[in-house]
Design a protein around this motif. Structure first.
Motif, PDB file in Angstrom:
ATOM      1  N   HIS A  29      58.727 -25.604   4.279  1.00 53.97           N
ATOM      2  CA  HIS A  29      59.303 -25.738   5.623  1.00 53.97           C
ATOM      3  C   HIS A  29      59.228 -24.422   6.387  1.00 53.97           C
ATOM      4  CE1 HIS A  29      62.072 -26.627   8.882  1.00 53.97           C
ATOM      5  NE2 HIS A  29      62.808 -25.597   8.508  1.00 53.97           N
ATOM      6  N   ILE A  30      59.622 -23.339   5.742  1.00 53.47           N
ATOM      7  CA  ILE A  30      59.630 -22.026   6.394  1.00 53.47           C
ATOM      8  C   ILE A  30      58.207 -21.587   6.717  1.00 53.47           C
ATOM      9  CG2 ILE A  30      60.157 -19.568   6.076  1.00 53.47           C
ATOM     10  CD1 ILE A  30      62.655 -21.177   6.573  1.00 53.47           C
ATOM     11  N   THR A  31      57.301 -21.707   5.768  1.00 56.98           N
ATOM     12  CA  THR A  31      55.932 -21.257   6.020  1.00 56.98           C
ATOM     13  C   THR A  31      55.252 -22.098   7.099  1.00 56.98           C
ATOM     14  OG1 THR A  31      55.136 -22.566   4.133  1.00 56.98           O
ATOM     15  CG2 THR A  31      55.590 -20.239   3.734  1.00 56.98           C
ATOM     16  N   GLU A  32      55.531 -23.386   7.133  1.00 51.77           N
ATOM     17  CA  GLU A  32      54.962 -24.224   8.189  1.00 51.77           C
ATOM     18  C   GLU A  32      55.529 -23.853   9.554  1.00 51.77           C
ATOM     19  OE1 GLU A  32      55.676 -28.273   7.057  1.00 51.77           O
ATOM     20  OE2 GLU A  32      54.062 -28.270   5.579  1.00 51.77           O
ATOM     21  N   GLN A  33      56.830 -23.610   9.597  1.00 54.74           N
ATOM     22  CA  GLN A  33      57.463 -23.231  10.865  1.00 54.74           C
ATOM     23  C   GLN A  33      56.900 -21.901  11.366  1.00 54.74           C
ATOM     24  OE1 GLN A  33      61.636 -22.113  10.835  1.00 54.74           O
ATOM     25  NE2 GLN A  33      61.920 -23.126  12.803  1.00 54.74           N
ATOM     26  N   MET A  34      56.787 -20.925  10.496  1.00 57.52           N
ATOM     27  CA  MET A  34      56.256 -19.626  10.896  1.00 57.52           C
ATOM     28  C   MET A  34      54.807 -19.746  11.353  1.00 57.52           C
ATOM     29  SD  MET A  34      58.581 -17.438  10.832  1.00 57.52           S
ATOM     30  CE  MET A  34      60.261 -17.466  10.323  1.00 57.52           C
ATOM     31  N   SER A  35      54.058 -20.574  10.676  1.00 54.51           N
ATOM     32  CA  SER A  35      52.664 -20.797  11.064  1.00 54.51           C
ATOM     33  C   SER A  35      52.586 -21.441  12.451  1.00 54.51           C
ATOM     34  CB  SER A  35      51.970 -21.675  10.029  1.00 54.51           C
ATOM     35  OG  SER A  35      50.665 -21.961  10.435  1.00 54.51           O
ATOM     36  N   THR A  36      53.447 -22.424  12.699  1.00 51.62           N
ATOM     37  CA  THR A  36      53.491 -23.082  14.005  1.00 51.62           C
ATOM     38  C   THR A  36      53.856 -22.098  15.107  1.00 51.62           C
ATOM     39  OG1 THR A  36      54.125 -25.173  12.982  1.00 51.62           O
ATOM     40  CG2 THR A  36      54.584 -24.928  15.327  1.00 51.62           C
ATOM     41  N   LEU A  37      54.748 -21.175  14.792  1.00 52.52           N
ATOM     42  CA  LEU A  37      55.182 -20.186  15.778  1.00 52.52           C
ATOM     43  C   LEU A  37      54.158 -19.071  15.966  1.00 52.52           C
ATOM     44  CD1 LEU A  37      58.946 -19.818  14.788  1.00 52.52           C
ATOM     45  CD2 LEU A  37      57.987 -21.109  16.705  1.00 52.52           C
ATOM     46  N   GLY A  38      53.181 -19.007  15.078  1.00 54.08           N
ATOM     47  CA  GLY A  38      52.175 -17.953  15.180  1.00 54.08           C
ATOM     48  C   GLY A  38      52.603 -16.647  14.547  1.00 54.08           C
ATOM     49  N   VAL A  39      53.573 -16.712  13.635  1.00 54.18           N
ATOM     50  CA  VAL A  39      54.045 -15.509  12.945  1.00 54.18           C
ATOM     51  C   VAL A  39      53.205 -15.346  11.677  1.00 54.18           C
ATOM     52  CG1 VAL A  39      56.002 -14.413  11.791  1.00 54.18           C
ATOM     53  CG2 VAL A  39      56.388 -15.825  13.816  1.00 54.18           C
ATOM     54  N   PRO A  40      52.477 -14.238  11.543  1.00 53.97           N
ATOM     55  CA  PRO A  40      51.660 -14.045  10.342  1.00 53.97           C
ATOM     56  C   PRO A  40      52.532 -13.835   9.101  1.00 53.97           C
ATOM     57  CG  PRO A  40      51.511 -12.126  11.786  1.00 53.97           C
ATOM     58  CD  PRO A  40      52.328 -13.151  12.498  1.00 53.97           C
ATOM     59  N   GLN A  41      52.039 -14.259   7.965  1.00 48.31           N
ATOM     60  CA  GLN A  41      52.778 -14.107   6.708  1.00 48.31           C
ATOM     61  C   GLN A  41      53.076 -12.638   6.410  1.00 48.31           C
ATOM     62  OE1 GLN A  41      54.124 -16.396   4.506  1.00 48.31           O
ATOM     63  NE2 GLN A  41      53.730 -17.809   6.190  1.00 48.31           N
ATOM     64  N   SER A  42      52.230 -11.752   6.898  1.00 48.31           N
ATOM     65  CA  SER A  42      52.442 -10.324   6.665  1.00 48.31           C
ATOM     66  C   SER A  42      53.711  -9.809   7.345  1.00 48.31           C
ATOM     67  CB  SER A  42      51.229  -9.524   7.134  1.00 48.31           C
ATOM     68  OG  SER A  42      51.020  -9.717   8.522  1.00 48.31           O
ATOM     69  N   MET A  43      54.240 -10.557   8.307  1.00 51.02           N
ATOM     70  CA  MET A  43      55.458 -10.151   9.020  1.00 51.02           C
ATOM     71  C   MET A  43      56.730 -10.630   8.322  1.00 51.02           C
ATOM     72  SD  MET A  43      54.939  -8.314  11.692  1.00 51.02           S
ATOM     73  CE  MET A  43      56.469  -8.533  12.555  1.00 51.02           C
ATOM     74  N   MET A  44      56.592 -11.478   7.319  1.00 50.60           N
ATOM     75  CA  MET A  44      57.778 -12.052   6.670  1.00 50.60           C
ATOM     76  C   MET A  44      58.676 -10.972   6.067  1.00 50.60           C
ATOM     77  SD  MET A  44      57.937 -15.258   7.193  1.00 50.60           S
ATOM     78  CE  MET A  44      58.936 -15.972   5.923  1.00 50.60           C
ATOM     79  N   ALA A  45      58.089  -9.985   5.413  1.00 51.89           N
ATOM     80  CA  ALA A  45      58.911  -8.931   4.806  1.00 51.89           C
ATOM     81  C   ALA A  45      59.696  -8.173   5.875  1.00 51.89           C
ATOM     82  CB  ALA A  45      58.030  -7.974   4.005  1.00 51.89           C
ATOM     83  N   PHE A  46      59.068  -7.941   7.023  1.00 48.75           N
ATOM     84  CA  PHE A  46      59.753  -7.264   8.123  1.00 48.75           C
ATOM     85  C   PHE A  46      60.921  -8.107   8.628  1.00 48.75           C
ATOM     86  CE2 PHE A  46      60.362  -6.778  12.705  1.00 48.75           C
ATOM     87  CZ  PHE A  46      60.771  -5.461  12.749  1.00 48.75           C
ATOM     88  N   LEU A  47      60.695  -9.410   8.812  1.00 58.53           N
ATOM     89  CA  LEU A  47      61.754 -10.291   9.314  1.00 58.53           C
ATOM     90  C   LEU A  47      62.918 -10.373   8.329  1.00 58.53           C
ATOM     91  CD1 LEU A  47      59.555 -13.167  10.786  1.00 58.53           C
ATOM     92  CD2 LEU A  47      60.646 -11.281  12.012  1.00 58.53           C
ATOM     93  N   ILE A  48      62.592 -10.477   7.056  1.00 60.87           N
ATOM     94  CA  ILE A  48      63.636 -10.512   6.016  1.00 60.87           C
ATOM     95  C   ILE A  48      64.425  -9.203   6.038  1.00 60.87           C
ATOM     96  CG2 ILE A  48      64.027 -10.549   3.518  1.00 60.87           C
ATOM     97  CD1 ILE A  48      61.499 -12.426   3.391  1.00 60.87           C
ATOM     98  N   GLY A  49      63.714  -8.091   6.098  1.00 57.50           N
ATOM     99  CA  GLY A  49      64.369  -6.780   6.125  1.00 57.50           C
ATOM    100  C   GLY A  49      65.244  -6.594   7.349  1.00 57.50           C
ATOM    101  N   ALA A  50      64.768  -7.091   8.487  1.00 55.32           N
ATOM    102  CA  ALA A  50      65.551  -6.972   9.723  1.00 55.32           C
ATOM    103  C   ALA A  50      66.847  -7.766   9.614  1.00 55.32           C
ATOM    104  CB  ALA A  50      64.732  -7.455  10.914  1.00 55.32           C
TER     105      ALA A  50
END
Length: 116
Positions: A29-50
Motif C-alpha cells: 500500500h505504501i509503495t504504491e501510494q508513493m509511486s502514484t505520488l511520484g516519490v522515488p523510493q530513494s526518498m523513503m529514508a529521508f521521509l522516515i527520518g523527518a
C-alpha cells in the motif's frame, strides 16, 4: 494551556511514529501510494527520518520551547509538501489527512509560543 500542548504533542508524536513505522515496513500500500505520488523510493529514508525527527523535536520542545517551535515549523512544511504532492496527482482524499496534520502542526506552533 500547557496541558493542551502536552496532549497535542503526544498525539502528534504517536501519529508520526506510526506513520514512520508503516513507511519503514514498505508495505505494498505504501509503495504504491508513493509511486502514484511520484516519490522515488530513494526518498523513503529521508521521509522516515523527518517524521522521527519531528516526533523527537516536538517532545523535546516540551522542555525547550524553541526546539518545539522549530520542529513544528518543520512538520508544517513537511505536511504542506505532502498536500502539494497529493493535489498534484488529483488525490484529494489523500490530501485531506495531510492538510489536517499541517493544521495540527500549526496548532503546535501556537500552543508552544503561548506557553513559553
Amino acid at each position: 494551556m500547557f496541558v493542551c500542548l502536552l496532549v497535542a504533542t503526544v498525539i502528534m508524536s504517536a501519529l508520526l511514529l506510526i506513520s514512520a513505522g508503516a513507511k519503514s515496513l514498505r508495505t505494498r500500500h505504501i509503495t504504491e501510494q508513493m509511486s502514484t505520488l511520484g516519490v522515488p523510493q530513494s526518498m523513503m529514508a529521508f521521509l522516515i527520518g523527518a517524521q522521527i525527527a519531528g516526533a523527537a523535536g516536538t517532545i523535546a520542545g516540551l522542555r525547550w520551547g524553541s526546539v518545539g517551535i522549530a520542529a513544528a515549523i518543520g512538520l508544517t512544511l513537511y505536511f504542506a509538501g505532502a498536500v502539494t504532492f497529493h493535489l498534484r496527482v488529483g488525490d484529494r482524499g489523500g490530501a485531506s489527512p495531510a492538510a489536517l496534520l499541517a493544521l495540527a502542526s500549526l496548532a503546535l506552533i501556537v500552543l508552544r509560543a503561548v506557553t513559553l
